[in-house]
Motif scaffolding. Structure first.
Motif, PDB file in Angstrom:
ATOM      1  N   ARG A   1       0.568  -1.084   0.101  1.00 51.41           N
ATOM      2  CA  ARG A   1      -0.045   0.317   0.104  1.00 51.41           C
ATOM      3  C   ARG A   1       0.766   0.997  -0.200  1.00 51.41           C
TER       4      ARG A   1
ATOM      5  N   ARG B   1       2.221   1.975  -3.328  1.00 51.74           N
ATOM      6  CA  ARG B   1       1.555   2.327  -4.033  1.00 51.74           C
ATOM      7  C   ARG B   1       1.481   3.931  -3.879  1.00 51.74           C
ATOM      8  N   ARG B   2       1.299   3.824  -2.473  1.00 56.04           N
ATOM      9  CA  ARG B   2       1.147   5.310  -2.621  1.00 56.04           C
ATOM     10  C   ARG B   2       2.922   6.163  -3.255  1.00 56.04           C
ATOM     11  N   HIS B   3       3.286   5.776  -2.436  1.00 55.37           N
ATOM     12  CA  HIS B   3       4.796   6.809  -2.597  1.00 55.37           C
ATOM     13  C   HIS B   3       4.449   7.042  -4.740  1.00 55.37           C
ATOM     14  N   LYS B   4       4.567   5.908  -4.803  1.00 58.58           N
ATOM     15  CA  LYS B   4       4.064   6.184  -6.579  1.00 58.58           C
ATOM     16  C   LYS B   4       3.022   7.251  -7.125  1.00 58.58           C
ATOM     17  N   ARG B   5       2.620   6.876  -6.520  1.00 60.58           N
ATOM     18  CA  ARG B   5       0.848   7.856  -6.990  1.00 60.58           C
ATOM     19  C   ARG B   5       1.870   9.471  -6.755  1.00 60.58           C
ATOM     20  N   LEU B   6       1.928   9.785  -5.357  1.00 59.28           N
ATOM     21  CA  LEU B   6       3.166  10.834  -5.505  1.00 59.28           C
ATOM     22  C   LEU B   6       3.621  11.155  -6.164  1.00 59.28           C
TER      23      LEU B   6
ATOM     24  N   ASP C   1       4.639  10.574  -8.693  1.00 58.39           N
ATOM     25  CA  ASP C   1       3.682  10.554  -9.902  1.00 58.39           C
ATOM     26  C   ASP C   1       2.769  12.218 -10.278  1.00 58.39           C
ATOM     27  N   PHE C   2       2.634  12.359  -9.001  1.00 56.77           N
ATOM     28  CA  PHE C   2       1.670  13.263  -8.703  1.00 56.77           C
ATOM     29  C   PHE C   2       2.468  14.801  -8.847  1.00 56.77           C
TER      30      PHE C   2
ATOM     31  N   ARG D   1       3.690  15.151 -12.450  1.00 60.72           N
ATOM     32  CA  ARG D   1       2.908  15.496 -13.520  1.00 60.72           C
ATOM     33  C   ARG D   1       2.547  17.401 -13.405  1.00 60.72           C
TER      34      ARG D   1
END
Length: 203
Positions: free
Chosen positions: A161, A164-169, A171-172, A175
């Motif tokens: 979890r 996944r959150r680290h990658k999402r942040l 990428d955020f 971008r």
């Protein structure tokens, strides 16, 4: 001939040093190289990209804010605050209506260009910035995204979890950093001199 080769070698060495200097201050230079490449692909000149990267605003310097974003234990508290904020938002309908009327031309263009209902846009603006009335924001959005991109780290032995959150942040941050710079470059404006007061998360 020998002197000429020596001259070329010196130039190559200096060029390599310049490129290295532009990213050596970053803990994760590869993330910023990705940003550079994307900006160039989108039409920003390499010279302009380097100018932006060399700015004092392009320095990771808000570790406390990043710690707040990365702290997974804050999620439950954050969600509770979000629900409360959403309830409060319903009480601001009259304020939002006045804003829609006052800035009708801006909303007309925005709704047309992005295909998003103006009431949704206004509601987001109200929640994130109190329709521009927040005066307590002491962060700069450009610096916030740079710091986030550079200092977000995975803890030791992370769960799936957390991964996944680290990658999402990451990428955020990437971008939003690219989008922010492109927004100004494509309009002939200077992102380095713009008023980009924001929350610690770049809102």
């Amino acid at each position: 001939m020998i002197k000429y080769k020596h001259f070329l070698a010196t130039v190559a060495l200096l060029a390599g040093s310049f490129v290295q200097a532009s990213t050596e201050r970053f803990k994760h230079p590869q993330r910023f190289e990705t940003v550079k490449k994307e900006l160039i692909i989108q039409g920003v000149t390499p010279q302009r990209v380097e100018e932006i990267f060399e700015s004092r605003l392009f320095r990771p310097k808000d570790s406390k804010a990043v710690a707040k974003i990365a702290d997974i234990s804050r999620i439950k508290k954050h969600r509770k605050a979000e629900r409360q904020a959403n309830k409060q938002l319903l009480l601001k309908s009259a304020l939002i209506k006045r804003h829609l009327k006052k800035y009708k031309r801006v909303y007309d263009i925005t709704e047309r260009d992005f295909g998003v209902n103006r009431e949704i846009i206004a509601a987001i603006l109200q929640k994130e910035t109190a329709l521009g009335a927040f005066k307590s924001y002491q962060h700069n959005a450009l610096t916030a995204f740079v710091t986030m991109l550079d200092k977000l780290e995975l803890p030791k032995e992370p769960t799936e979890r957390v991964k996944r959150r680290h990658k999402r942040l990451v990428d955020f941050a990437m971008r939003n950093l690219v989008a922010l710079i492109l927004h100004f470059e494509q309009r002939g404006k200077d992102v380095l001199t713009a008023d980009l007061r924001s929350s610690y998360a770049g809102a």
